[in-house]
Write a protein that holds these residues in place. Structure first.
Motif, PDB file in Angstrom:
ATOM      1  N   TYR A 105       0.855  -1.130  -0.027  1.00  0.00           N
ATOM      2  CA  TYR A 105       0.302  -0.041  -0.126  1.00  0.00           C
ATOM      3  C   TYR A 105       0.861   1.341   0.038  1.00  0.00           C
ATOM      4  O   TYR A 105       2.019   1.082   0.393  1.00  0.00           O
ATOM      5  CB  TYR A 105      -0.958   0.004   1.247  1.00  0.00           C
ATOM      6  CG  TYR A 105      -0.234  -0.259   2.688  1.00  0.00           C
ATOM      7  CD1 TYR A 105       0.458   0.855   3.049  1.00  0.00           C
ATOM      8  CD2 TYR A 105       0.159  -1.533   3.076  1.00  0.00           C
ATOM      9  CE1 TYR A 105       1.031   0.697   4.172  1.00  0.00           C
ATOM     10  CE2 TYR A 105       0.792  -1.716   4.227  1.00  0.00           C
ATOM     11  CZ  TYR A 105       1.368  -0.560   4.770  1.00  0.00           C
ATOM     12  OH  TYR A 105       1.747  -0.567   6.143  1.00  0.00           O
ATOM     13  N   SER A 155      -7.617   1.759   7.153  1.00  0.00           N
ATOM     14  CA  SER A 155      -7.701   2.277   5.897  1.00  0.00           C
ATOM     15  C   SER A 155      -6.589   2.257   4.986  1.00  0.00           C
ATOM     16  O   SER A 155      -5.380   2.613   5.466  1.00  0.00           O
ATOM     17  CB  SER A 155      -8.167   3.610   6.124  1.00  0.00           C
ATOM     18  OG  SER A 155      -8.163   4.435   4.830  1.00  0.00           O
ATOM     19  N   TYR A 156      -6.478   1.638   3.962  1.00  0.00           N
ATOM     20  CA  TYR A 156      -5.400   1.425   2.806  1.00  0.00           C
ATOM     21  C   TYR A 156      -5.683   2.317   1.865  1.00  0.00           C
ATOM     22  O   TYR A 156      -6.842   2.449   1.303  1.00  0.00           O
ATOM     23  CB  TYR A 156      -5.434   0.121   2.412  1.00  0.00           C
ATOM     24  CG  TYR A 156      -5.246  -1.087   3.377  1.00  0.00           C
ATOM     25  CD1 TYR A 156      -3.876  -1.535   3.778  1.00  0.00           C
ATOM     26  CD2 TYR A 156      -6.345  -1.805   4.007  1.00  0.00           C
ATOM     27  CE1 TYR A 156      -3.476  -2.556   4.631  1.00  0.00           C
ATOM     28  CE2 TYR A 156      -6.088  -2.786   4.962  1.00  0.00           C
ATOM     29  CZ  TYR A 156      -4.452  -3.261   5.045  1.00  0.00           C
ATOM     30  OH  TYR A 156      -4.358  -4.219   5.887  1.00  0.00           O
ATOM     31  N   GLU A 157      -4.559   3.043   1.348  1.00  0.00           N
ATOM     32  CA  GLU A 157      -4.665   3.559   0.042  1.00  0.00           C
ATOM     33  C   GLU A 157      -3.570   3.052  -0.691  1.00  0.00           C
ATOM     34  O   GLU A 157      -2.141   2.743  -0.372  1.00  0.00           O
ATOM     35  CB  GLU A 157      -4.229   4.955   0.043  1.00  0.00           C
ATOM     36  CG  GLU A 157      -5.224   6.102   1.004  1.00  0.00           C
ATOM     37  CD  GLU A 157      -4.811   7.432   1.202  1.00  0.00           C
ATOM     38  OE1 GLU A 157      -4.044   7.929   0.338  1.00  0.00           O
ATOM     39  OE2 GLU A 157      -5.424   7.929   1.907  1.00  0.00           O
ATOM     40  N   SER A 208      -8.451   2.601  -2.747  1.00  0.00           N
ATOM     41  CA  SER A 208      -8.573   2.495  -1.359  1.00  0.00           C
ATOM     42  C   SER A 208      -9.522   1.456  -0.913  1.00  0.00           C
ATOM     43  O   SER A 208     -10.459   0.871  -1.518  1.00  0.00           O
ATOM     44  CB  SER A 208      -8.915   3.789  -0.852  1.00  0.00           C
ATOM     45  OG  SER A 208     -10.357   4.138  -1.162  1.00  0.00           O
ATOM     46  N   GLN A 221     -11.326  -0.098   3.088  1.00  0.00           N
ATOM     47  CA  GLN A 221     -11.476   0.094   4.568  1.00  0.00           C
ATOM     48  C   GLN A 221     -11.912  -1.110   5.361  1.00  0.00           C
ATOM     49  O   GLN A 221     -13.041  -1.933   4.737  1.00  0.00           O
ATOM     50  CB  GLN A 221     -12.466   1.249   4.812  1.00  0.00           C
ATOM     51  CG  GLN A 221     -11.755   2.727   4.673  1.00  0.00           C
ATOM     52  CD  GLN A 221     -12.835   3.715   4.657  1.00  0.00           C
ATOM     53  OE1 GLN A 221     -13.769   3.962   4.179  1.00  0.00           O
ATOM     54  NE2 GLN A 221     -12.437   4.603   5.923  1.00  0.00           N
ATOM     55  N   THR A 269     -14.466   1.217   0.139  1.00  0.00           N
ATOM     56  CA  THR A 269     -13.987   0.795  -1.175  1.00  0.00           C
ATOM     57  C   THR A 269     -13.834   2.162  -2.360  1.00  0.00           C
ATOM     58  O   THR A 269     -15.142   2.596  -2.370  1.00  0.00           O
ATOM     59  CB  THR A 269     -14.076  -0.398  -1.580  1.00  0.00           C
ATOM     60  OG1 THR A 269     -12.904  -0.744  -2.832  1.00  0.00           O
ATOM     61  CG2 THR A 269     -15.218  -0.655  -2.343  1.00  0.00           C
TER      62      THR A 269
END
Length: 475
Positions: A71, A91-93, A102, A104, A123
């Motif tokens: 990520y 939370s990923y980006e 992204s 979550q 998402t």
């Protein structure tokens, strides 16, 4: 404010349709990770702050047990509340080349660091071709134990899903309601025609279930509150069933929606054919839109006043104005509302000679320059007037001591059709010799509707009308 002038009418869209299956729990199990490390990581996590019940993580954190994916950025926080377990929103980006930008995850842990359950609750996904937004979903705290996931899609229906945090820390999907469209319509009070539509009394109305398969939020999915009510239903001979919804005040990124009522025409299978707003107020960035005095007649036709109010603060005209259209909508064979414009009124109550002089004073620096002697601005359009659309403009001109303020009209090729002088100083100045600077271009008439009534300009006590040829006349 999102999607503003071109899309004001679409901010209230609703639809009927069939539900989608909820997404299943996803992600990798972190239970095999060192629980002591996870316990320490959990204790250091910040508590998530919720604005208007929407959940988001404000700042980056160390990934802890979530360091199992590639990520760009990661953040996590704990849900507020007194529980026997710890609920974490992660939370990923991802890289911009990834079709999923992204994601979550809602994950629950025991206090000593053992993972109990996880569920994707957000998402941002792009389409395979072109990279446009395909799906955007985000979590909202519906109540102390329920997380609501709101989904906005570029195609298809928008919807919500709900998940319950049990006392044991598991995450359970709440099933969609089951039942026929006929049963769903029984929740609407039967109303008699003719019907005047006004401010709803919510205490007397039943709220629409967020899990109903017969309701979709479409463009209103972005509002902070989705308090929708069954206002009523009406039938007219040979016409589709009309369902009326009421909804309470809400906000979407600076656009404030006041209490409102909307009508939908539905087929027997529950699919919607068209919808219109009948009562309400939408405001933001110096502009307001109103729907008032709606009536549904015995034949199913609907008359409503639709008004745009501009406070003038962001315009050279600088005077508050209201454009009101009296519209009658009639349902065609396909269940679409076809409009007849029965009159357009552009009103400027504060218009006066001192007000015009104040506009010159406010713009004196620009008007004093050779390249800035002219200011032109569109006041409103009469795109309904065929065979060409008509635009009504205001023009300010200053050269040395001469000052000119006037209204003028153009067709869709920007040819000047007529001029009406508001202020000319000195009075002996030949305003006809002042050429209005117009950039080349076209203003095509859209949408084409049926204008059958007068176009009136009300400048305080002065009344003008615009003829089909674009001429200013006094009635």
């Amino acid at each position: 404010m999102k999607h503003y002038l071109p899309l004001l009418t679409s901010l209230f869209l609703f639809a009927c349709g069939a539900p989608e299956k909820g997404q299943q729990q996803t992600g990798t199990d972190s239970s095999s990770t060192n629980t002591a490390e996870i316990k320490s990581w959990l204790e250091k996590l910040p508590v998530i702050k919720s604005e208007d019940r929407s959940l988001y993580v404000a700042s980056e954190t160390t990934p802890g047990p979530f360091n199992d994916r590639k990520y760009e950025h990661f953040a996590a926080g704990k849900l507020a509340g007194d529980r026997k377990f710890v609920a974490v929103l992660a939370s990923y980006e991802f890289d911009s080349n990834n079709p999923v930008l992204s994601s979550q995850l809602l994950v629950t842990f025991t206090p000593d660091g053992k993972e109990l359950a996880r569920q994707e609750v957000g998402t941002l996904r792009l389409t395979a071709a072109g990279g446009s937004e395909d799906l955007r979903s985000w979590p909202v705290m519906f109540n102390d134990t329920t997380i609501e996931v709101r989904e906005a899609r570029s195609t298809g229906r928008s919807q919500v899903r709900q998940y319950v945090l049990t006392a044991e820390g598991t995450i359970q999907a709440v099933p969609m309601e089951k039942g026929s469209f006929e049963e769903y319509t029984s929740r609407f009070p039967a109303l008699q025609l003719p019907l005047a539509v006004g401010n709803p009394v919510f205490a007397k109305l039943r709220e629409v279930s967020h899990l109903s398969p017969w309701f979709s939020y479409e463009e209103v999915i972005g509002y902070d509150k989705l308090n929708i009510y069954h206002y009523g239903k009406v039938t007219a001979p040979g016409k589709p069933l009309l369902l009326l919804y009421a909804y309470g005040p809400a906000n979407d990124d600076g656009a404030d929606l006041d209490t409102a009522v909307q009508v939908m025409a539905c087929k027997p299978d529950g699919s919607i054919t068209d919808q219109k707003t009948l009562y309400g107020r939408l405001s933001g960035e110096g502009i307001e839109r109103h729907w008032r005095n709606a009536e549904i007649q015995q034949d199913g036709s609907i008359t409503v006043e639709e008004s745009n109010l501009n406070d003038g603060e962001m315009a050279s005209w600088e005077l508050t104005s209201t454009e009101t259209r009296l519209i009658t909508y009639r349902l065609d064979a396909a269940g679409k509302f076809q409009p007849e414009i029965r009159g357009i009124t552009f009103a400027v109550p504060a218009y006066s000679l001192p007000a015009l002089k104040a506009i010159f004073e406010h713009n004196k620096e620009q008007l004093s320059k050779k390249e800035g002697e002219h200011i032109t601005e569109i006041l409103f359009g009469i795109q309904d007037r065929m065979p060409f659309g008509i635009l009504v403009w205001v023009h300010f001109y200053q050269h040395d001591q001469q000052q000119l303020a006037e209204l003028f009209t153009t067709d869709d090729t920007r040819k000047v059709l007529d001029r009406y002088v508001l202020y000319n100083y000195p009075e002996a100045s030949a305003y006809q010799a002042v050429k209005i600077p117009m950039e080349t271009g076209e203003d095509k008439a859209h949408p084409v509707t049926n204008l059958t009534g007068p176009v009136t300009i009300q400048l305080a006590a002065t009344t003008l009308q615009v003829t089909p040829e674009g001429k200013f006349v006094k009635p």
